[in-house]
Design an enzyme around this catalytic site. Structure first.
Site, PDB file in Angstrom:
ATOM      1  N   HIS A 106     -27.987  99.665  79.020  1.00 16.95           N
ATOM      2  CA  HIS A 106     -26.702  99.466  78.342  1.00 16.95           C
ATOM      3  C   HIS A 106     -26.791  98.320  77.339  1.00 16.95           C
ATOM      4  CE1 HIS A 106     -24.893 102.258  81.072  1.00 16.95           C
ATOM      5  NE2 HIS A 106     -24.909 101.466  82.118  1.00 16.95           N
ATOM      6  N   ARG A 128     -19.397 108.297  73.817  1.00 23.08           N
ATOM      7  CA  ARG A 128     -18.223 109.009  74.344  1.00 23.08           C
ATOM      8  C   ARG A 128     -16.974 108.425  73.712  1.00 23.08           C
ATOM      9  NH1 ARG A 128     -16.692 108.972  80.837  1.00 23.08           N
ATOM     10  NH2 ARG A 128     -15.179 110.713  80.816  1.00 23.08           N
ATOM     11  N   SER A 136     -12.508 105.061  82.378  1.00 23.06           N
ATOM     12  CA  SER A 136     -13.483 105.278  83.440  1.00 23.06           C
ATOM     13  C   SER A 136     -14.022 103.958  83.981  1.00 23.06           C
ATOM     14  CB  SER A 136     -14.633 106.142  82.916  1.00 23.06           C
ATOM     15  OG  SER A 136     -15.526 106.469  83.955  1.00 23.06           O
ATOM     16  N   SER A 238     -24.340 120.236  86.071  1.00 31.72           N
ATOM     17  CA  SER A 238     -22.881 120.264  85.988  1.00 31.72           C
ATOM     18  C   SER A 238     -22.340 119.126  86.839  1.00 31.72           C
ATOM     19  CB  SER A 238     -22.337 121.597  86.507  1.00 31.72           C
ATOM     20  OG  SER A 238     -22.539 121.708  87.912  1.00 31.72           O
TER      21      SER A 238
END
Length: 299
Positions: A106, A128, A136, A238
């Site tokens: 990060h 994002r 989040s 997923s």
């Protein structure tokens, strides 16, 4: 520096239950400073692959995908992605990883080892919608308590409004600091490092057509696969399947565990959940700052 010191004090007063300090002009959790310094001198291999994300941008998801691309099949890794976390693992732990290493971070590009750019390592950058990142991150920090947390408190115990204020001020408990600083540095790498090629992926595009984005990443890595493998990887990764694999199938050695009742890293994995948190006024305020910082409207 005085302003940043004041921000560290404000953050602690507003609900962050951590010792905060200023390092390299950024407000950091004190326990992260030595780890951030250490990351800068990490020894790079030419075939290293780096996954760069602002926190809560689909890091677990993309890291698993990249490992499957390298393996050439939809098979889950043994460990959690924290086993390859640049600013958390020791040099010795990272050295033990087999090549090609898929390392995630990060950190800002300026905080990362210079050899990444001079050696021409492969870098995948996933971003994002910032409002979803914010929601989040807030949800994780305000609802979860590490099992070994001596304070037995959440990392953040302030209100949503408090957290939004701190986020817009530039503090979010991310080692890379401000979302805006991170996004700007990542989006200008090719200028800063003379044409360095980054594979940039949008979280929202992965949600819309994951197999397509997997193919794009595989081709960037020089590892094209049959179309069916892209579909298999998409299905295996997923939200539901990957969450289950991480929680029930993987070795838990590098899993940062929370106390019972916490949702862990996998919360919803949705786009647009920010609308359930932001008021109209807060959203407009955020949009205005985004446009000022990024010199473009938030779409």
């Amino acid at each position: 520096m005085e302003n940043m010191s004041a921000l560290a004090e404000k953050a602690m007063a507003s609900g962050f239950n951590l010792d905060l300090v200023v390092h390299d002009g950024l407000v950091q959790a004190k326990f992260m400073v030595d780890k951030i310094k250490r990351a800068k001198t990490f020894a790079i291999r030419e075939d290293d692959i780096f996954l760069c994300t602002y926190p809560k941008s689909g890091t677990h998801w993309t890291w698993e995908i990249l490992n499957m691309i390298v393996a050439g099949k939809a098979e889950y890794t043994k460990h959690w992605l924290n086993s390859a976390y640049l600013e958390s693992r020791t040099k010795e732990e990272l050295e033990k990883l087999e090549s090609p290493r898929i390392i995630h971070t990060h950190l800002l590009p300026s905080q990362m080892p210079d050899a990444i750019w001079t050696n021409g390592c492969k870098v995948i950058y996933v971003h994002r919608h910032p409002k979803d990142c914010l929601v989040s991150f807030f949800s994780q920090l305000s609802k979860q308590i590490w099992e070994d947390n001596p304070l037995q408190k959440t990392a953040f115990s302030g209100s949503w409004a408090d957290y939004l204020d701190l986020f817009l001020d530039g503090y979010t408990l991310a080692p890379c600091g401000s979302y805006f600083t991170y996004r700007l540095q990542m989006s200008t790498i090719s200028d800063t490092y003379k044409g360095f090629e980054v594979c940039t992926v949008r979280y929202e595009d992965m949600k819309a057509d994951c197999a397509r984005e997997i193919k794009r990443m595989a081709e960037y890595l020089g590892r094209p696969l049959p179309e069916q493998i892209y579909r298999d990887i998409s299905e295996a990764c997923s939200f539901k399947n990957l969450k289950n694999a991480c929680e029930t199938m993987k070795d838990q050695t590098y899993h940062y565990k929370w106390q019972d009742g916490s949702s862990g890293y996998f919360r919803k994995g949705e786009c647009g959940d920010w609308k359930n948190f932001f008021t109209v006024a807060q959203s407009e305020r955020f949009d205005k700052m985004y446009e000022e910082k990024m010199q473009s409207p938030l779409l």
